[in-house]
Motif scaffolding. Structure first.
Motif, PDB file in Angstrom:
ATOM      1  N   ARG A   1     -20.301  10.222   3.450  1.00 36.36           N
ATOM      2  CA  ARG A   1     -19.513   9.105   2.098  1.00 36.36           C
ATOM      3  C   ARG A   1     -19.756   8.769   1.058  1.00 36.36           C
ATOM      4  O   ARG A   1     -19.071   8.671   0.301  1.00 36.36           O
ATOM      5  CB  ARG A   1     -19.920   7.908   2.956  1.00 36.36           C
TER       6      ARG A   1
ATOM      7  N   GLU B   1     -10.718   8.583  -1.706  1.00 36.37           N
ATOM      8  CA  GLU B   1      -9.332   7.673  -1.309  1.00 36.37           C
ATOM      9  C   GLU B   1      -9.254   7.766  -0.131  1.00 36.37           C
ATOM     10  O   GLU B   1      -9.285   7.256   1.348  1.00 36.37           O
ATOM     11  CB  GLU B   1      -8.840   7.237  -2.146  1.00 36.37           C
TER      12      GLU B   1
ATOM     13  N   GLN C   1     -10.098  10.413   2.661  1.00 32.70           N
ATOM     14  CA  GLN C   1     -10.999  10.071   3.669  1.00 32.70           C
ATOM     15  C   GLN C   1     -11.448   8.434   3.953  1.00 32.70           C
ATOM     16  O   GLN C   1     -11.704   7.513   5.510  1.00 32.70           O
ATOM     17  CB  GLN C   1     -12.530  10.819   3.211  1.00 32.70           C
ATOM     18  N   GLN C   2     -11.619   8.163   2.551  1.00 27.59           N
ATOM     19  CA  GLN C   2     -12.513   6.132   3.641  1.00 27.59           C
ATOM     20  C   GLN C   2     -10.916   5.050   4.657  1.00 27.59           C
ATOM     21  O   GLN C   2     -10.992   4.759   4.509  1.00 27.59           O
ATOM     22  CB  GLN C   2     -12.160   4.941   2.026  1.00 27.59           C
ATOM     23  N   GLU C   3      -9.292   6.030   3.454  1.00 29.11           N
ATOM     24  CA  GLU C   3      -8.525   5.133   4.347  1.00 29.11           C
ATOM     25  C   GLU C   3      -8.543   6.030   5.982  1.00 29.11           C
ATOM     26  O   GLU C   3      -8.317   4.955   7.013  1.00 29.11           O
ATOM     27  CB  GLU C   3      -6.974   6.363   3.608  1.00 29.11           C
TER      28      GLU C   3
ATOM     29  N   LEU D   1     -11.505   7.204   7.518  1.00 29.97           N
ATOM     30  CA  LEU D   1     -12.066   6.085   7.902  1.00 29.97           C
ATOM     31  C   LEU D   1     -11.374   4.479   8.532  1.00 29.97           C
ATOM     32  O   LEU D   1     -12.785   4.244   9.693  1.00 29.97           O
ATOM     33  CB  LEU D   1     -13.893   5.962   7.445  1.00 29.97           C
ATOM     34  N   THR D   2     -10.611   3.972   7.463  1.00 30.89           N
ATOM     35  CA  THR D   2     -10.114   2.447   7.989  1.00 30.89           C
ATOM     36  C   THR D   2     -10.083   2.643   9.094  1.00 30.89           C
ATOM     37  O   THR D   2      -9.479   1.994  10.902  1.00 30.89           O
ATOM     38  CB  THR D   2      -9.853   2.253   7.294  1.00 30.89           C
ATOM     39  N   ALA D   3      -9.071   3.691   9.719  1.00 28.56           N
ATOM     40  CA  ALA D   3      -7.388   4.334  10.076  1.00 28.56           C
ATOM     41  C   ALA D   3      -8.232   4.652  11.397  1.00 28.56           C
ATOM     42  O   ALA D   3      -8.303   4.248  12.600  1.00 28.56           O
ATOM     43  CB  ALA D   3      -6.374   5.644  10.332  1.00 28.56           C
TER      44      ALA D   3
ATOM     45  N   ASN E   1     -11.531   3.134  12.048  1.00 28.08           N
ATOM     46  CA  ASN E   1     -12.248   2.121  12.457  1.00 28.08           C
ATOM     47  C   ASN E   1     -10.698   1.175  13.757  1.00 28.08           C
ATOM     48  O   ASN E   1     -11.183   0.662  15.060  1.00 28.08           O
ATOM     49  CB  ASN E   1     -12.877   1.306  11.586  1.00 28.08           C
ATOM     50  N   SER E   2     -10.260   1.289  13.710  1.00 30.33           N
ATOM     51  CA  SER E   2      -9.142   0.751  14.231  1.00 30.33           C
ATOM     52  C   SER E   2      -8.696   1.076  15.364  1.00 30.33           C
ATOM     53  O   SER E   2      -8.446   0.530  15.946  1.00 30.33           O
ATOM     54  CB  SER E   2      -7.632   0.287  12.481  1.00 30.33           C
TER      55      SER E   2
ATOM     56  N   THR F   1      -0.119   4.921   6.607  1.00 29.43           N
ATOM     57  CA  THR F   1      -1.213   4.597   7.577  1.00 29.43           C
ATOM     58  C   THR F   1      -1.404   3.478   7.560  1.00 29.43           C
ATOM     59  O   THR F   1      -1.769   2.594   8.020  1.00 29.43           O
ATOM     60  CB  THR F   1      -1.643   6.154   7.614  1.00 29.43           C
ATOM     61  N   MET F   2      -2.324   3.179   6.371  1.00 33.04           N
ATOM     62  CA  MET F   2      -2.363   1.672   6.013  1.00 33.04           C
ATOM     63  C   MET F   2      -1.642   0.846   6.452  1.00 33.04           C
ATOM     64  O   MET F   2      -1.883  -0.229   6.451  1.00 33.04           O
ATOM     65  CB  MET F   2      -3.151   1.913   4.240  1.00 33.04           C
TER      66      MET F   2
ATOM     67  N   ASP G   1       1.112  -1.546  -0.236  1.00 32.57           N
ATOM     68  CA  ASP G   1      -0.206   0.247   0.026  1.00 32.57           C
ATOM     69  C   ASP G   1       1.182   1.145   0.382  1.00 32.57           C
ATOM     70  O   ASP G   1       1.550   1.607   0.360  1.00 32.57           O
ATOM     71  CB  ASP G   1      -1.028  -0.071   0.994  1.00 32.57           C
ATOM     72  N   ASP G   2       0.509   2.620  -0.488  1.00 32.59           N
ATOM     73  CA  ASP G   2       1.581   3.670  -0.753  1.00 32.59           C
ATOM     74  C   ASP G   2       1.106   4.209   0.696  1.00 32.59           C
ATOM     75  O   ASP G   2       1.871   5.160   0.989  1.00 32.59           O
ATOM     76  CB  ASP G   2       1.295   4.206  -2.222  1.00 32.59           C
ATOM     77  N   SER G   3       0.177   4.064   0.730  1.00 30.00           N
ATOM     78  CA  SER G   3      -0.031   5.144   2.661  1.00 30.00           C
ATOM     79  C   SER G   3       0.292   4.193   3.416  1.00 30.00           C
ATOM     80  O   SER G   3       0.234   2.980   3.778  1.00 30.00           O
ATOM     81  CB  SER G   3      -1.749   5.079   2.257  1.00 30.00           C
TER      82      SER G   3
ATOM     83  N   THR H   1     -10.033   1.569  -2.697  1.00 32.67           N
ATOM     84  CA  THR H   1     -11.087   1.832  -2.626  1.00 32.67           C
ATOM     85  C   THR H   1     -12.253   1.389  -3.398  1.00 32.67           C
ATOM     86  O   THR H   1     -13.575   1.996  -3.590  1.00 32.67           O
ATOM     87  CB  THR H   1     -11.477   3.680  -2.658  1.00 32.67           C
TER      88      THR H   1
ATOM     89  N   ASP I   1      -3.711  -3.171  -2.513  1.00 31.65           N
ATOM     90  CA  ASP I   1      -3.962  -2.192  -2.187  1.00 31.65           C
ATOM     91  C   ASP I   1      -4.404  -1.324  -3.836  1.00 31.65           C
ATOM     92  O   ASP I   1      -3.247  -2.303  -4.194  1.00 31.65           O
ATOM     93  CB  ASP I   1      -3.451  -0.689  -1.732  1.00 31.65           C
TER      94      ASP I   1
ATOM     95  N   ILE J   1      -1.880  -0.189   9.798  1.00 28.92           N
ATOM     96  CA  ILE J   1      -2.964  -0.252  10.400  1.00 28.92           C
ATOM     97  C   ILE J   1      -3.019  -2.287  10.521  1.00 28.92           C
ATOM     98  O   ILE J   1      -3.190  -2.998  10.707  1.00 28.92           O
ATOM     99  CB  ILE J   1      -4.163   0.377   9.620  1.00 28.92           C
TER     100      ILE J   1
ATOM    101  N   ASN K   1      -4.931   1.862  -6.136  1.00 32.60           N
ATOM    102  CA  ASN K   1      -4.481   2.594  -7.102  1.00 32.60           C
ATOM    103  C   ASN K   1      -2.898   2.717  -5.702  1.00 32.60           C
ATOM    104  O   ASN K   1      -2.654   3.449  -4.491  1.00 32.60           O
ATOM    105  CB  ASN K   1      -5.307   3.382  -6.766  1.00 32.60           C
TER     106      ASN K   1
ATOM    107  N   LYS L   1     -12.219  -0.719   1.527  1.00 31.08           N
ATOM    108  CA  LYS L   1     -11.401   0.163   2.592  1.00 31.08           C
ATOM    109  C   LYS L   1     -13.418   1.358   2.441  1.00 31.08           C
ATOM    110  O   LYS L   1     -13.957   1.555   1.696  1.00 31.08           O
ATOM    111  CB  LYS L   1     -10.565   1.455   2.398  1.00 31.08           C
ATOM    112  N   PRO L   2     -13.615   1.943   3.797  1.00 27.35           N
ATOM    113  CA  PRO L   2     -13.027   1.540   5.018  1.00 27.35           C
ATOM    114  C   PRO L   2     -13.706   0.346   5.318  1.00 27.35           C
ATOM    115  O   PRO L   2     -14.336  -0.207   5.248  1.00 27.35           O
ATOM    116  CB  PRO L   2     -13.719   2.990   6.046  1.00 27.35           C
TER     117      PRO L   2
END
Lengths: 124, 489
Positions: free
Chosen positions: B380, B385, B387-389, B391-393, B395-396, A11-12, A7-9, A81, A52, A15, A54, A102-103
């Motif tokens: 939503r 993307e 914001q989706q990430e 949201l995932t964060a 959730n975690s 943070t992701m 994943d390029d993020s 996503t 991921d 997680i 993208n 995601k999410p």
């Protein structure tokens, strides 16, 4: 079990690594795009890939196709996503074993991982 | 030594260097150009067993041509040996940051700070590695390639020497020559053997030669620990000598045969039991039992279970004990104020207080995250993307906090149940209780004002009154032998 998170993020990746650790998967490698992953998979030899869609340089679907062309059978879960049906079908056709949009919650990702691994183990 | 044979009839000769490394053709002025030919020279070379191939024949042709053009004596090299390519020696190359032979090579080494001051205490010379870590690369020796002299003889290549390093079973070498740790532990290189040891052994003192130690495993220190150094281990720590004003943080059991002279600056934290010669001016927290061979002097200690000081004294300081206390003597002839706290569970109380402090903070974080989650989820359809990430964060984070709060609640319940049963008063003194020994248990606070000889026991009766039982069997309320004072005193 060895898991690679692509994943390029950051943070992701953090997680997903954290969720994997909670599920008991401690051998986790990270890659920031498909190209990076292709250079790392040979040395890491993962049992599962979380990919991921993208990403810069090489996106997830291109990576999956390239990886499958190399003959690897390792389980792949697309974590993305991209939630349109056509995208899901495209991913499955490319060789993805499971799909998480995601999410997601830690529980959902955990379930998908367990399902994927169970299916692979029960396969002849 | 050169070997020459002259062809008298034609004025030409061939000379071979002693090791047949080269062959020369020598043509004198007696040689008639009409008689000189490639065949003649080739035949002469063959008589010397020199291999005459196409390249040599080409060289001979040029010589013949040159001599015919200019009849001058000449000497030409016509064949040369192909030298052997000797094999390369094997190489053992440490990965960056993993060379234990280079002092202070560890990644734990602190960089110089902004003012260029280096913390020498933190310059540990020990390298700890995790299983799967590549610590070096091993390249095997190569055989080399044989050469060939001018007469077809083999010039043997010298094979490379293997690396003179023994690799222990705690490491493996993969097909690419990567040397990889099989276990977590300390990387050691001694007497040409490399290994990962699950026990960190310090042969002498923990001092500037070792730096602070922070080891995932057990630590054995053959000598002592010098002032201001820190020794941390996730498992047991054993020190054969004296611990000075140092910090010891031990995840398992701690054993120090001599003792700790901490000069008010040392700290001892032990998750398991501790067995120590003496403690002097130590601040410490021992979750298990503490056994002291000699005395405890001016210490501030919290003990999670029993304290045994069978042959020594507890003099000065404050000692909080969750379990029972057995000592030879309490206090001193000099009437040093010595405080003993029993009947409670100080470690559990501290943990409970910490949880009481943490839980509202976590709850507040949880509410904040839930609010953000709600806000993001509401829009939503339009979110991207990122914001989706997010949201995932969220959730975690929410999942983590919910789990933490649930665990904390369970721990609080368990601690409260344990506290109700753990705190006890069970004191056994063999010899003497000196004046100015203070004794606290729950709401009770007593001070001894005169010398009391043992053996004696102090404990609660069935009505939770503190009683003093002497060796002759007589039992009386503690207030008969010690003054009860308000707790604030």
């Amino acid at each position: 079990m060895r898991v690679m998170v692509i994943d390029d993020s950051k943070t992701m990746r953090n997680i997903e690594r954290s969720i994997l650790n909670q599920l008991g998967y401690t051998e986790v490698e990270e890659a920031c795009n498909g190209q990076d992953a292709l250079t790392k998979v040979a040395a890491f030899n993962p049992d599962l890939l979380l990919v991921d869609w993208n990403m810069p340089n090489m996106d997830g679907i291109t990576f999956v196709k390239a990886y499958r062309e190399q003959g690897h059978k390792t389980a792949i879960i697309m974590v993305t996503t991209e939630n349109e049906k056509t995208r899901v079908i495209e991913a499955i056709k490319a060789g993805v074993n499971n799909y998480v949009v995601k999410p997601f919650t830690p529980e959902l990702l955990g379930e998908r991982i367990n399902d994927t691994m169970a299916k692979l183990e029960s396969a002849p | 030594m050169a070997k020459t044979q002259e062809q008298d009839d034609f004025g030409v000769s061939v000379r071979l260097e002693g090791s047949a490394s080269e062959a020369r053709v020598i043509i004198t002025e007696r040689c008639d150009p009409a008689n000189l030919s490639v065949q003649l020279l080739g035949g002469l070379l063959r008589q010397h067993d020199v291999e005459v191939g196409k390249a040599v024949e080409e060289r001979l042709a040029k010589i013949v041509e040159a001599y015919r053009a200019d009849r001058k004596p000449r000497e030409d090299i016509v064949a040369k040996a192909t030298p052997a390519v000797h094999g390369k020696d094997g190489v053992f190359a440490w990965a960056t940051g993993f060379d234990p032979t280079s002092a202070h090579s560890t990644d734990k080494k602190k960089e110089a700070s902004d003012d260029d001051a280096v913390d020498f205490y933190n310059q540990s010379s020990y390298i700890t590695v995790g299983a799967g870590t590549q610590i070096a690369t091993l390249r095997p020796p190569t055989d080399g390639t044989d050469g060939r002299d001018v007469v077809g003889g083999v010039i043997k290549a010298r094979p490379g020497k293997p690396v003179d390093i023994k690799i222990d079973a705690s490491l493996r070498v993969d097909e690419k020559g990567c040397v990889i740790a099989e276990i977590d532990g300390l990387l050691q290189f001694h007497r040409a053997e490399v290994k990962v040891s699950p026990v960190l052994e310090v042969a002498e003192f923990v001092d500037f030669s070792t730096g602070n130690i922070d080891f995932d495993g057990s630590v054995l220190i053959r000598q002592g620990v010098r002032d201001r150094f820190v020794v941390k281990a996730t498992r047991d720590i054993i020190v054969h000598g004296l611990v000075e004003a140092a910090t010891i943080v031990c995840g398992g059991n701690f054993e120090c045969r001599r003792g700790i002279a901490a000069k008010d600056r040392g700290q001892l934290v032990v998750e398991g039991d501790a067995d120590v010669g003496f403690l002097n001016n130590v601040r410490g927290e021992i979750k298990g039992h503490l056994t002291i061979r000699r005395e405890i002097i001016n210490c501030d200690l919290v003990i999670g279970q029993d304290l045994r000081c069978d042959r020594g004294a507890i003099i000065g300081g404050t000692t909080s004990i969750t379990g029972s206390l057995r000592a030879m003597t309490l206090g001193s002839e000099a009437e040093t104020e010595t405080v003993l706290v029993l009947g409670s569970a100080p470690l559990l109380t501290a943990r409970l207080n910490q949880l009481k402090k943490d839980c509202p903070v976590w709850q507040e974080q949880l509410e904040r995250f839930r609010y953000e989650q709600k806000q993001l989820s509401a829009g939503r359809g339009a979110v991207g993307e990122q914001q989706q990430e997010r949201l995932t964060a969220l959730n975690s984070e929410i999942s983590d906090l919910e789990r933490k709060l649930q665990d904390a609640q369970e721990e609080r319940t368990r601690i409260e149940q344990e506290m109700a049963t753990q705190g006890k008063v069970e004191i056994q003194i063999e010899k003497i209780i000196y004046p100015k020994v203070r004794f606290r248990a729950g709401d009770a606070n007593f001070i001894f004002t005169e010398v009391l000889k043992g053996p004696a026991k102090i404990g609660w009766n069935e009505r939770k009154q503190l009683m003093f039982r002497q060796g002759d069997g007589s039992v009386r309320p503690l207030r008969d032998v010690a003054q009860e004072r308000p707790l604030a005193a």
